[in-house]
Design a protein around this motif. Structure first.
Motif, short mmCIF file in Angstrom:
data_model
loop_
_atom_site.label_atom_id
_atom_site.label_comp_id
_atom_site.label_asym_id
_atom_site.label_seq_id
_atom_site.Cartn_x
_atom_site.Cartn_y
_atom_site.Cartn_z
N SER A 68 -105.34 51.07 -5.22
CA SER A 68 -104.98 52.40 -4.72
C SER A 68 -105.65 52.62 -3.38
CB SER A 68 -105.45 53.50 -5.69
OG SER A 68 -104.81 53.36 -6.92
N VAL A 69 -104.97 53.31 -2.51
CA VAL A 69 -105.60 53.70 -1.25
C VAL A 69 -104.98 55.02 -0.79
CG1 VAL A 69 -103.97 52.46 0.24
CG2 VAL A 69 -106.27 52.90 1.05
N SER A 70 -105.81 55.87 -0.23
CA SER A 70 -105.25 57.13 0.27
C SER A 70 -105.80 57.44 1.65
CB SER A 70 -105.55 58.28 -0.70
OG SER A 70 -106.91 58.28 -1.04
N PHE A 71 -104.97 58.04 2.47
CA PHE A 71 -105.38 58.49 3.81
C PHE A 71 -105.37 60.01 3.80
CE2 PHE A 71 -102.85 54.57 4.74
CZ PHE A 71 -103.93 53.77 5.07
N ASP A 72 -106.54 60.61 4.03
CA ASP A 72 -106.61 62.08 4.09
C ASP A 72 -105.93 62.73 2.90
OD1 ASP A 72 -108.01 62.13 6.37
OD2 ASP A 72 -106.30 62.41 7.71
N GLY A 73 -106.17 62.18 1.73
CA GLY A 73 -105.61 62.79 0.53
C GLY A 73 -104.20 62.33 0.20
N PHE A 74 -103.55 61.68 1.14
CA PHE A 74 -102.20 61.17 0.85
C PHE A 74 -102.32 59.78 0.25
CE2 PHE A 74 -98.81 58.37 2.51
CZ PHE A 74 -97.78 58.85 1.72
N ARG A 75 -101.74 59.63 -0.96
CA ARG A 75 -101.85 58.33 -1.63
C ARG A 75 -100.77 57.40 -1.12
NH1 ARG A 75 -104.21 57.58 -7.46
NH2 ARG A 75 -106.24 57.37 -6.47
N ALA A 76 -101.17 56.49 -0.27
CA ALA A 76 -100.19 55.56 0.30
C ALA A 76 -99.87 54.48 -0.72
CB ALA A 76 -100.72 54.95 1.58
N ILE A 77 -100.88 54.03 -1.45
CA ILE A 77 -100.70 53.02 -2.49
C ILE A 77 -101.32 53.57 -3.76
CG2 ILE A 77 -101.37 50.73 -3.27
CD1 ILE A 77 -99.47 50.39 -1.10
N ASN A 78 -100.55 53.51 -4.84
CA ASN A 78 -101.01 54.13 -6.07
C ASN A 78 -100.94 53.13 -7.21
OD1 ASN A 78 -101.77 55.93 -7.96
ND2 ASN A 78 -99.90 57.16 -7.91
N ASN A 79 -102.07 52.60 -7.60
CA ASN A 79 -102.17 51.71 -8.75
C ASN A 79 -101.13 50.59 -8.70
OD1 ASN A 79 -103.24 50.78 -11.07
ND2 ASN A 79 -102.12 52.18 -12.42
N LEU A 80 -101.11 49.91 -7.58
CA LEU A 80 -100.11 48.86 -7.36
C LEU A 80 -100.58 47.54 -7.95
CD1 LEU A 80 -97.48 48.09 -5.52
CD2 LEU A 80 -99.22 47.12 -4.05
N SER A 81 -99.67 46.87 -8.63
CA SER A 81 -99.98 45.52 -9.10
C SER A 81 -98.85 44.59 -8.69
CB SER A 81 -100.12 45.51 -10.63
OG SER A 81 -101.24 46.29 -10.99
N PHE A 82 -99.22 43.36 -8.32
CA PHE A 82 -98.26 42.46 -7.72
C PHE A 82 -98.79 41.05 -7.88
CE2 PHE A 82 -96.75 40.04 -4.10
CZ PHE A 82 -95.42 40.42 -3.98
N GLN A 83 -97.86 40.13 -8.15
CA GLN A 83 -98.28 38.73 -8.29
C GLN A 83 -97.26 37.84 -7.61
OE1 GLN A 83 -98.81 37.56 -12.32
NE2 GLN A 83 -100.86 38.44 -12.45
N ILE A 84 -97.73 36.73 -7.09
CA ILE A 84 -96.78 35.76 -6.53
C ILE A 84 -97.33 34.36 -6.74
CG2 ILE A 84 -97.72 35.90 -4.19
CD1 ILE A 84 -94.78 35.57 -3.24
#
Lengths: 246, 647, 408
Positions: free
Chosen positions: A11-27
């Motif tokens: 997860s990552v947020s900028f100024d309270g805006f959640r740009a990425i929310n509990n993302l999971s990914f595999q390759i």
């Protein structure tokens, strides 16, 4: 199948805006994957996190057989570990020749001291010529890259990525601004590259993605909305809603 | 001789105490010898007697004496009061009878020395304190204030009841209490006086209390406790250096002096015999130990005086104890004074903190004024204007020129502020059009090109106005300072600069938030490409922003010119701090600039307070702090975040 | 030799420098006809030292894109380090001579204290500060000429680059560093004689018998040699992949990171290397100037350095040398008052007063119209034309972003 890149719970947020929310990914180690999503879905931020440009607030990013965490590492370290990134707009060093550009990208020691005493041998020159030939720039080796056309710069950048010999390649909207013929060439090249390494293509264009014929991950509001073949995801009502609904 | 005289005087005084209202003339005559050769040590009783005589002429006489208008007629040795009439003097007897004129050469004028005059003034105070004239009474109080004497206590107390002026009455009361602390008849009264002040921060009170805590160092045999009001012991090697302790012993004559290396060398040189000193060859004497041996040999032979060796010094020091003792004998007094001073110190510290805060605020507003224009151009265009300082200078010179034309300082100031704005606005726009516009995509080169403009402008100012500082005089109503108390005060100019800073802040906010220009400015700051596609002409906006930033610099220049002298280097003095303010504050936000100015201003004042002797070091530390600060917040206190920040 | 073949400008440079050195040697009063004065030989020697810092500045700014406004600080530090030894050793000679007159030979402490009070009497002290610990030793101070600038550059650069301070921010920060150093040196208790600085540096300890006219030529040779070596070193540094990488960092630092290069490490390396070169330049400059004081560290000095490099032409080493030599010689010519005044009828132009104005304007014009500086003239001669480096504008009007800026 064991995975090359594993992103979980990021997860990552900028100024309270959640740009990425509990993302999971595999390759996997030799896989082509398309990542699609509407504007603001977090595609670019996802790439920023993997390449170390943005630090996530939470989650894990593991790479390779030894599961090295990428979180604490700088962009340069991540690039050395084997993650290459192709930007949307071609970014080559316009002041320098094609040879210089490729020589710089060639896999070699990257520390200042090593670089200072590094001088190209015959093998390196041969490798540069080979790469240039592969991206259609064999005639342009001595030219300054600033003199190249837009498309040639795209190819030069791809050549530089190949020279880096990354194990994971992140490609941002490769088809943007290309002619139809160039698109086909690019498609073929990406498919070809994915035979030996993992390639993640971030793309808007559904048609281009369909042509890649690979597994598709749909991002929406910072998390994975759907994953599967292109036909599978385009049939998903949620995906339809996201793309067409509002 | 003096003693017998004194006894006589005393006897006379006692005798006269019975007979009321003794004539001053008689007193003078009786003490003629003393008066004629008045000395501070002996004249006191005579003056007191004159003052206490009850004769209405006493004041006139004392005053004349103090003003060197009392003399002795040479013909008969009689006391006469003098009044200058041209080259000659009009003579009056002490009782007021006119006795005609006399030439200068016929009179011995008494010239009491400063000490005696002070005694006379002290005696006069008594009369002046009850004088019907308010000014005289005020002057008398000033005398007491500056030269407090035990004798003033009673008259002051006596004059208090009749005092009609409330302000003067309050002052008299305060002085009375201060005098009581010094000269009160017993400790109880004095302590009560001390306690009556509480935590008063007046300098006069501290000036009165501090002497009560005067100390001196004394030596006692080890283990013995000396008599007197002891403050604290001194422990050699800890609270007093061994050398200092030994020097105390030397001063008391209880030990031989320590020998300096030079003295030893000279002693050795004086006893060279056949290439040897004390049996040791000269060539070996470059070794300090050999010198010790040589000196010891000479000492043994009795050729040189004994000098204390290090071991002897240590032994002598160890054999004694060292104490700090109060001059004031009563421990209760010193305790009370200490307690009062401690209370005062706490309050003074608080006041000083307030004062420091005010100073920091004032410095911050100066930096803010200097930096606001810079922040604007940097924020909107990403351009560092190295000539910003020269725009400040240009504004200050505009103020100077206006003052040459309009002599009224208030009016000229009112004209200069907008005029400086206009002049520098024009200069800024010109520079933007001619130079900066062509370099927008090359910020580092803008920095250098504007620097080129900066050196050219600076030299131009030198060529036009000369190298010496030009005065920019502030109007009368800006002179002086707003004095809160002895500790806290702030000059009106600083307040004016603060107000000006506020005005500019409000103006800036108004322009930014309420006008079309502001809207467009903010749009261009955040996303020039987008702003352009919305129909905003970024070219025009950049030009206006540059003009505005330069104009503010010009107006600020007038204010800074009032505060400091106008020279061609005026801008240089502020430019680095302005940069710091912008960098620390963060780009593209007026609040950031404000925060940056506040931080830098208070930091500089804070460091200066910690290390008051060294403002250079303060600036060094401040810059180091800023370099470290950038580590923590590379984009300043208030930074644009996310994609707008452009990375 | 492959390196020289690929970089013919190096040979050209060395040849011109050699001819110049020979010419000066033949004309100098110490070694030749005396057609030029000793002070002019010194001026030329100093100019070569300035050219050396300009080289360093060109590497750090023209190649790596770091507009450092602090390199004259490193230059001055180099001067201070050598000056400390010179002052100590000279004073030691004087003190020993004077103490030798007294009948009793002096102790080591006496000599030491004599030196201390001789040197620091001017700031009211007779105590030798800790930083003079190595001042008695020439090798130690020579090592410090290199070490102190390097260390300062490393610490400062590490702090600045680590937090990714770049562009004008970094310039301002380097300027702040210079100012802080200058202010610190201005204090009397800094241990370096406050604003008195170090003086009498034209006298070289142990060479008291050598005449200044000979010494000046020796220093000129040393300066020329140092410049030649610095030029060779830097030309070699920028010729290979290292040069490629630092130019790439200048043009697009983020892209270089994604290529896997530790950008901060490279910047730090360049910053420290150039600081060392600047320090060595200073160590050769100040014995020719004779005096050094904290005013030499004023931020303005470093900005002038940038001016020289910009006028000479960034991104090419000979450009920096050209700029430094031409501008500093012109500057001393104009400010020396030997240029005839220009009567205009209504006013007279005194060049002493107007030179700064001229320089400022010239500088603006060069930045605007000849960003390649004087070095661009060489391109005209050799017929080279560099490509347009900037992409097309994205928007319709000139205020819009250009491609290169819009990419992020």
């Amino acid at each position: 199948m064991n995975s090359l890149l594993e992103v979980s719970g990021v997860s990552v947020s900028f100024d309270g805006f959640r740009a990425i929310n509990n993302l999971s990914f595999q390759i996997g180690p030799a896989e082509l994957r398309a990542v699609i999503g509407p504007n603001g879905a977090g595609k670019t931020t996802f790439m920023d996190i993997v390449t170390g440009k943005t630090r996530p607030d939470a989650g894990r990013v593991l790479f390779g057989e030894k599961s090295i965490s990428l979180l604490k590492r700088s962009e340069a370290e991540i690039a050395r570990i084997g993650v290459g990134r192709k930007f949307q707009r071609p970014t080559v060093f316009e002041d320098q020749t094609v040879t210089d550009n490729l020589m710089m990208a060639l896999k070699a020691a990257r520390g200042p001291w090593k670089v200072l005493f590094w001088r190209p041998g015959a093998a390196e020159h041969a490798r540069v010529r080979e790469l240039a030939a592969r991206v259609g720039l064999a005639e342009a080796l001595a030219r300054k890259s600033g003199e190249l056309s837009h498309g040639q710069k795209q190819w030069l950048e791809i050549g530089m990525l190949l020279a880096q010999e990354p194990r994971l390649l992140l490609v941002d909207e490769p088809a943007a601004g290309m002619t139809l013929a160039e698109r086909e060439q690019t498609t073929a090249m990406l498919v070809d590259l994915a035979k030996t390494r993992a390639v993640v293509v971030v793309e808007h264009d559904m048609e281009f993605v369909r042509r890649l014929g690979c597994k598709v991950t749909v991002l929406h509001e910072g998390s994975v909305l759907a994953e599967g073949s292109i036909d599978h995801v385009t049939a998903d009502p949620r995906v339809i809603e996201v793309y067409l609904g509002r | 001789m003096i003693r017998t005289l004194l006894a006589a005087v005393l006897a006379l005084t006692l005798a006269s105490g019975l007979a009321r209202a003794e004539a001053v003339g008689d007193i003078l005559d009786t003490n003629k010898a003393l008066v004629e050769h008045a000395s501070r040590l002996t004249i006191g009783p005579v003056i007191d007697k004159l003052a206490a005589s009850g004769d209405p002429r006493a004041e006139t006489l004392l005053k004349a004496w103090g003003d060197k208008l009392l003399g002795l007629r040479k013909s008969d040795g009689a006391f006469v009061l003098l009044k200058r009439k041209g080259a000659a003097y009009q003579l009056t007897q002490p009782d007021g009878t006119d006795v005609g004129m006399a030439k200068r050469s016929d009179i011995n004028i008494l010239r009491p020395n400063a000490g005696v005059r002070r005694l006379i003034d002290g005696a006069l105070v008594e009369f002046q304190l009850s004088s019907p004239d308010l000014k005289t009474r005020t002057e008398a109080l000033s005398i007491i204030d500056h030269h407090p004497e035990a004798g003033q206590l009673k008259p002051l107390e006596a004059s208090l009841k009749a005092e009609t002026d409330p302000a003067l009455r309050a002052r008299k009361e305060r002085l009375l209490r201060l005098l009581t602390i010094r000269f009160g008849e017993n400790s109880a009264k004095r302590i009560a006086a001390i306690n009556s002040f509480g935590a008063d921060t007046g300098l006069d009170l501290r000036g009165t209390l501090n002497p009560l805590l005067d100390t001196h160092r004394i030596i006692a045999k080890a283990g013995e406790k000396p008599k007197g009001n002891i403050d604290r012991p001194l422990i050699p090697g800890k609270t007093i250096t061994t050398e200092a302790a030994y020097d105390l012993l030397v001063a008391r004559g209880e030990a031989p002096a320590r020998q300096t290396p030079t003295a030893r060398r000279q002693a050795l040189e004086a006893h060279i015999e056949g290439g040897k000193v004390g049996g040791i060859p000269l060539a070996q004497l470059s070794d300090p130990e050999a010198r010790d041996r040589a000196y010891a040999a000479l000492e043994k032979a009795g050729q040189v005086p004994r000098a204390a060796t290090t071991r002897e010094v240590r032994a002598a020091v160890a054999a004694h104890d060292y104490w700090v003792v109060y001059a004031e004998a009563d421990p209760a007094m010193t305790t009370a004074a200490k307690a009062a001073l401690a209370k005062i110190a706490v309050k003074v510290d608080a006041m000083q903190a307030l004062d420091l805060l005010l100073e920091a605020l004032s410095l911050a507003s100066i930096y803010f004024l200097a930096a606001i224009g810079l922040a604007l151009t940097f924020g909107v265009m990403g351009v560092i204007n190295m000539a910003h300082g020269e725009f400040i200078m240009m504004g200050a010179y505009t103020g100077y020129v206006v003052q040459q034309i309009i002599p009224n300082y208030t009016l000229s100031l009112i004209v200069a502020l907008p005029l400086a704005f206009a002049v520098t606005f024009a200069a800024g726009v010109a520079m933007e059009r001619l130079v900066v516009r062509h370099l927008y995509k090359r910020p580092l080169e803008t920095l250098l090109a504007t620097f080129g403009v900066s050196i050219a402008l600076q030299q131009l100012a030198k060529n036009i106005f000369g190298t010496q500082a030009r005065p920019l005089t502030s109007p009368d109503w800006l002179d002086g300072a707003w004095v809160l108390n002895d500790v806290v005060s702030i000059s009106y100019i600083r307040i004016a600069i603060f107000v000006l800073g506020l005005v500019f802040l409000c103006l800036f906010l108004w322009v930014m938030k309420r006008t079309r220009l502001g809207l467009e400015l903010r749009a261009v700051t955040q996303n020039p490409g987008m702003a352009a596609s919305m129909g905003i002409n970024p070219d025009r906006i950049n030009m206006l922003a540059f003009g505005l930033g330069s104009g503010i610099a010009g107006s600020a220049g007038v204010a800074l010119g009032l505060y400091a002298k106008v020279t061609s280097e005026l801008g240089q003095d502020y430019i680095v701090q302005s940069f710091m303010t912008v960098v620390v504050g963060g780009v593209g936000n007026i609040w950031g600039t404000l925060a940056g100015a506040a931080l830098i201003g208070s930091l500089q004042k804070g460091i200066e307070w910690l290390n008051p002797s060294n403002t250079l070091a303060a600036q060094t530390y401040m810059i180091l702090f800023i370099i470290l600060f950038i580590q923590v917040r590379p984009r300043g206190i208030i930074a644009l975040k996310g994609r707008a920040a452009g990375d | 030799m492959d390196f020289l073949r690929k970089n013919p400008s190096v040979l050209w440079f060395l040849a011109i420098l050699a001819v110049f050195t020979l010419a000066v040697t033949l004309m100098a009063p110490g070694t030749g006809s005396g057609a030029i004065s000793t002070s002019f030989v010194k001026t030329l020697g100093k100019t070569l030292c300035l050219a050396m810092v300009a080289l360093a500045m060109d590497l750090v700014w023209g190649y790596a894109g770091i507009l450092s406004l602090g390199h004259m600080a490193f230059f001055a530090i180099g001067g201070y380090m050598i000056g400390m030894w010179q002052m100590y050793a000279r004073t030691e000679e004087i003190v020993i001579t004077s103490l030798a007159q007294s009948p009793i030979p002096p102790t080591a402490t006496e000599i030491h204290q004599g030196i201390a009070s001789q040197i620091f009497g001017v700031v009211g002290s007779s105590h030798m500060p800790e930083i003079w610990y190595f001042a008695h030793s020439l090798p130690a101070q020579l090592a410090l000429v290199v070490l102190v600038p390097a260390l300062l550059a490393l610490v400062f650069g590490w702090l600045a680059f680590r937090s990714r301070v770049a562009g004008v921010y970094l310039s301002i920060l380097t300027q702040a560093m210079t100012l802080a150093l200058a202010l610190w040196l201005f204090q009397n208790d800094s241990g370096l004689r406050g604003n008195n600085g170090l003086s009498g540096l034209q006298n070289i300890p142990g060479l008291g018998k050598v005449a200044q006219e000979t010494l000046s030529v020796w220093f000129f040779w040393a300066s020329a040699l140092a410049l030649a070596l610095a030029y060779l070193l830097l030309a070699w540094v920028v010729s290979g992949k290292f040069g490629s990488v630092i130019r790439a960092i200048r043009d697009d630092e983020q892209r270089v990171r994604f290529l896997g290069y530790p950008v901060e490490g490279f910047k730090l390396f360049v910053f420290a290397l150039t600081a060392v070169i600047a320090g060595i330049g200073g160590a050769l400059y100040y014995p020719q100037a004779g005096i050094i004081n904290p005013a030499e560290l004023a931020p303005i000095a470093s900005i002038y350095l940038a001016v020289w490099v910009a006028i000479g032409g960034r991104g090419r080493l000979y450009g920096a040398v050209m700029g430094a030599v031409i501008v500093s010689l012109l500057s001393s010519w104009f400010t020396g008052g030997r240029v005839p005044d220009v009567p205009l009828g209504f006013a007279t132009i005194h060049w002493v007063d107007w030179w700064q104005v001229l320089l400022g304007l010239a500088f603006v014009l060069v930045t605007l119209f000849a960003p390649r500086g004087l070095g661009g003239l060489v391109d005209l001669v050799t017929g080279l034309h560099p490509p347009r480096r900037h992409g097309a504008a994205l928007g319709p009007d000139s205020g819009s972003l250009q491609e290169r800026e819009a990419q992020e």
